[in-house]
Every structure is written in C-alpha cells, then in structure tokens.
Scaffold this active site. Sequence first.
Site, short mmCIF file in Angstrom:
data_model
loop_
_atom_site.label_atom_id
_atom_site.label_comp_id
_atom_site.label_asym_id
_atom_site.label_seq_id
_atom_site.Cartn_x
_atom_site.Cartn_y
_atom_site.Cartn_z
N GLY A 7 0.85 -1.49 -0.08
CA GLY A 7 0.01 0.12 0.18
C GLY A 7 0.92 1.29 -0.18
N GLN A 11 -1.46 7.78 1.30
CA GLN A 11 -0.91 9.17 2.12
C GLN A 11 0.09 8.70 2.72
OE1 GLN A 11 -3.70 10.26 5.06
NE2 GLN A 11 -2.94 12.22 5.13
N ASP A 36 2.00 -1.69 -4.42
CA ASP A 36 0.75 -1.09 -4.40
C ASP A 36 -0.21 -1.91 -5.58
OD1 ASP A 36 -1.70 0.48 -3.95
OD2 ASP A 36 -0.75 1.66 -2.84
N ARG A 38 -1.42 -0.97 -7.97
CA ARG A 38 -0.62 -0.42 -9.32
C ARG A 38 0.30 0.62 -8.84
NH1 ARG A 38 -5.81 -1.01 -10.14
NH2 ARG A 38 -6.53 0.95 -8.86
N TYR A 147 -13.84 -1.49 9.30
CA TYR A 147 -12.40 -1.07 9.18
C TYR A 147 -11.91 -1.28 10.75
CZ TYR A 147 -8.36 2.15 9.34
OH TYR A 147 -7.29 3.00 9.51
N LYS A 151 -8.93 -3.90 11.89
CA LYS A 151 -7.74 -3.46 12.31
C LYS A 151 -7.62 -4.20 13.74
CE LYS A 151 -6.10 -0.70 9.53
NZ LYS A 151 -4.59 -0.78 8.76
N1 LIG Z 1 -4.07 8.09 7.12
C1 LIG Z 1 -4.60 7.85 8.33
O1 LIG Z 1 -5.01 8.78 8.91
C2 LIG Z 1 -4.44 6.51 9.15
C3 LIG Z 1 -4.79 6.49 10.49
C4 LIG Z 1 -4.70 5.29 11.08
C5 LIG Z 1 -4.24 4.27 10.38
N2 LIG Z 1 -3.80 4.25 9.20
C6 LIG Z 1 -3.53 3.15 8.46
O2 LIG Z 1 -2.35 3.32 7.86
C7 LIG Z 1 -1.91 2.63 6.39
C8 LIG Z 1 -1.95 3.41 5.31
O3 LIG Z 1 -3.00 4.42 5.35
P1 LIG Z 1 -2.93 5.50 4.38
O4 LIG Z 1 -3.39 6.86 4.93
O5 LIG Z 1 -1.52 5.76 3.64
O6 LIG Z 1 -4.12 5.03 3.31
P2 LIG Z 1 -4.23 5.34 1.79
O7 LIG Z 1 -5.85 4.97 1.52
O8 LIG Z 1 -3.96 6.54 1.32
O9 LIG Z 1 -3.50 4.29 1.10
C9 LIG Z 1 -3.58 2.86 1.23
C10 LIG Z 1 -2.93 2.14 -0.01
O10 LIG Z 1 -3.32 0.87 -0.04
C11 LIG Z 1 -3.55 0.54 -1.40
N3 LIG Z 1 -4.37 -0.65 -1.47
C12 LIG Z 1 -5.70 -0.89 -1.38
N4 LIG Z 1 -6.11 -2.04 -1.66
C13 LIG Z 1 -5.09 -2.83 -1.79
C14 LIG Z 1 -4.90 -4.29 -2.24
N5 LIG Z 1 -5.84 -5.01 -2.46
N6 LIG Z 1 -3.54 -4.59 -2.42
C15 LIG Z 1 -2.52 -3.73 -2.06
N7 LIG Z 1 -2.76 -2.33 -1.93
C16 LIG Z 1 -4.02 -1.79 -1.62
C17 LIG Z 1 -4.19 1.40 -2.03
O11 LIG Z 1 -4.11 1.72 -3.50
C18 LIG Z 1 -3.63 2.85 -1.46
O12 LIG Z 1 -2.29 3.19 -2.18
C19 LIG Z 1 -3.35 1.85 6.35
O13 LIG Z 1 -3.28 0.59 6.88
C20 LIG Z 1 -4.18 2.55 7.41
O14 LIG Z 1 -5.40 1.78 7.97
C21 LIG Z 1 -4.05 5.51 8.64
#
Ligand SMILES: NC(=O)c1ccc[n+]([C@@H]2O[C@H](COP(=O)([O-])OP(=O)(O)OC[C@H]3O[C@@H](n4cnc5c(N)ncnc54)[C@H](O)[C@@H]3O)[C@@H](O)[C@H]2O)c1
Length: 326
Positions: A7, A11, A36, A38, A147, A151
């Site tokens: 992933g 972000q 990721d 893609r 979600y 988690k």
């Molecule tokens: N951003 C936040 O505020 C936040 C808060 C708590 C936890 N998190 C955790 O941190 C991690 C990263 O979060 P983020 O903010 O970068 O999220 P994001 O949604 O920006 O990125 C997640 C990435 O996962 C990829 N993805 C989705 N399905 C997939 C699959 N089947 N196989 C491979 N990749 C896949 C997406 O293409 C995306 O690029 C996540 O596990 C999220 O739960 C984020």
Amino acid sequence: MRILLTGAGGQIGRDLIAELVRRAPAADPPTIVATDLRPPPAAVTADDPPGVSWRGLDVVDEAATRALIADVRPDLVFHLAAILSAKGETEPQLAYAVNQTGTWNVLEACRATGVPRLVFTSSIAVYGPGLPDPTPDDVPLHPTTMYGATKAAGELLCEYYTRRGWVDCRGVRFPGLISAGLPGGGSSDYALFMYVDGVRRGAYEAFCRADTRIPLMYMPDGVRALAEIAEAPRDRLRRCIYNLAGFSPRADEIAASVGRAVPGVAITYAPEPLRQAILDSWPSALDDRAAATDWGWRARFDLDAMTDDLVPRIRALLARTGAAGA
Ligand SMILES: NC(=O)c1ccc[n+]([C@@H]2O[C@H](COP(=O)([O-])OP(=O)(O)OC[C@H]3O[C@@H](n4cnc5c(N)ncnc54)[C@H](O)[C@@H]3O)[C@@H](O)[C@H]2O)c1
C-alpha cells in the site's frame, strides 16, 4: 537492509519512503521495494531516491503475495495496504478482503519466507464509544466499523505471530493523520480539507460538527513513529501495538488555526450522518505513555506548529499541480 512496503502509493507510503531513506546511513542506503495495487506513473516516481523500485501487488491475492515476498526476501515489511474507515463502511466486503484477508496473506507470506520483522498500522478505529479520556492501550475493543473490526483482528494476528516466534510484529494505533497529500477516504479527512480548501478556495464546508474532537497527528511525526518502532530492540517492547497521541483539537479549533495562517478563510459545518457517527465513536484523546516509556516516543508537532509547517507546503503543492484557485 531490504525493506518492502504494501500500500506504498497512499498517504503514508510516499512520506515513509522519504523518512526511511533520510534516516539510513549514507554509506548503507536501504533497498526499498514499494508495492501497491498499481505502481504510480513514472512521472510521479521520477524523483524517488536511488534504491527505490515499484512493483504491483494486490494483497488479497495470496499466491501473488507469497511469490513477491519470497522473491524480494525483505528484512523488514511495512504493511500499509488497507481500505480506510469511510470507504470501508460503503464497501465492507472490500474492506474485509483487503484489511483482513490481505493482512493474513502478508503475515503468512512473511512466515513462509522467514521475514524477521513486520510493522502494522492500526488505528483509533479499533475503539468503540464510551471509553475513558484519554483512552489507554488496554480497554475492551468494540469497534463500530468494518475498518475498526479488521484493524482489531490485525492487531491480534500480529500478537499471535509474534508469540509463536514466526514474525516479530510491532505496530501503532494512529490517530487521524494530516499531510500535504491527498486524503485516503478516512473519516478524519475534514481536518486536511480545512487546510487544502482553505488555501485553494478560501472556504470549506466540513462534514462534521464544530465540536467534533478526535486525536490527530502531523505526518512527519507519524512516519518517524513507524521508523522508530521498526528500529526498537524487541526486548524493549512490552507490547505488540502501541497508542500514539499527537494533539486533540475540536474541529473549530483547527479552523481557528487555519484562519491564523489563511486570513479570512470561511469554515462552515454540515455534519454528514455516516462520517459523524464514525467520528463520535472514536476516542477524543489517546494515552501513549507506554510508547514513551518503551521506545522513547514523543510527538513534536502540536496544532499550530503543524499549521505553520503545512500551509506553505499546501501552497507549494497547489502551485505545482496548477490547482490553486480551482
Ligand atoms: N491516514 C490515516 O489517518 C491513518 C490513520 C490510522 C491508520 N492508518 C493506516 O495506515 C495505513 C496506510 O494508510 P494511508 O493513509 O496511507 O491510506 P491510503 O488509503 O492513502 O493508502 C492505502 C493504500 O493501500 C492500497 N491498497 C488498497 N487495496 C489494496 C490491495 N488489495 N492490495 C494492495 N494495496 C492496496 C491503495 O491503493 C492505497 O495506495 C493503512 O493501513 C491505514 O489503515 C492510516
């Protein structure tokens, strides 16, 4: 050191790659395989530091996940791939597949390949309503979203794999993260939009109430936390997953901070039932003393320090992408 991220295009991923490269000794830069669904277009990855390569990986695909991890044989995996809270409520089956089955696939692939260490990214969404404020690490977990449920299960799987001696898993429960990038469909996105639309259009209508208060964290602290917990010696860690606290402003306090840096900005509130319900089920603040004691964690940014750093970055981003004034 060979590091693999799942992933990585989201972000957190891009900022984490930069942090990992920045921390490594110049004489021994890491080899980073960013994966990721893609890989991002070449125009986006052109500025990546040397040693970073991109591969496509769907973590729901068990065979592909095993094959790729066996091929790369990383020393360390950051498992970021997930469907976030708001999107997960509209597509719970997809959230289960990616967050639950995907996490299992990644853990199993690590076990089968002998990957020594994995960092898991959990969330305040594991909590349900009615908890002490600030909320400690160990309370009954009754998440209200798919979600949060996935988690919480991911945390338990990480504990299990660690206890069995299969993979040394460690991870953090992140508050809502704010960065000068695109939000990923989380319920805390209102905070980032106050900055982005505040700079871009001078106005933003938030999808939450003015008195909404959840824990937030600025991304530089977030990616530093991931790097620090990855580096922490196992014998210092008394837990598998740690709360992280940044700061906990009300939505109208964020608006006031944005207004300090963007004079005249107009922030209004039109709560949207689905996302407001998710926000109301989360804790207002987290107790992260265990992380401070065990691996020396300390957030560096408060709300106004974040605003001062973030607003110029958003201005630069909008100028670069030509989106200013859109
Ligand atoms: N951003 C936040 O505020 C936040 C808060 C708590 C936890 N998190 C955790 O941190 C991690 C990263 O979060 P983020 O903010 O970068 O999220 P994001 O949604 O920006 O990125 C997640 C990435 O996962 C990829 N993805 C989705 N399905 C997939 C699959 N089947 N196989 C491979 N990749 C896949 C997406 O293409 C995306 O690029 C996540 O596990 C999220 O739960 C984020």
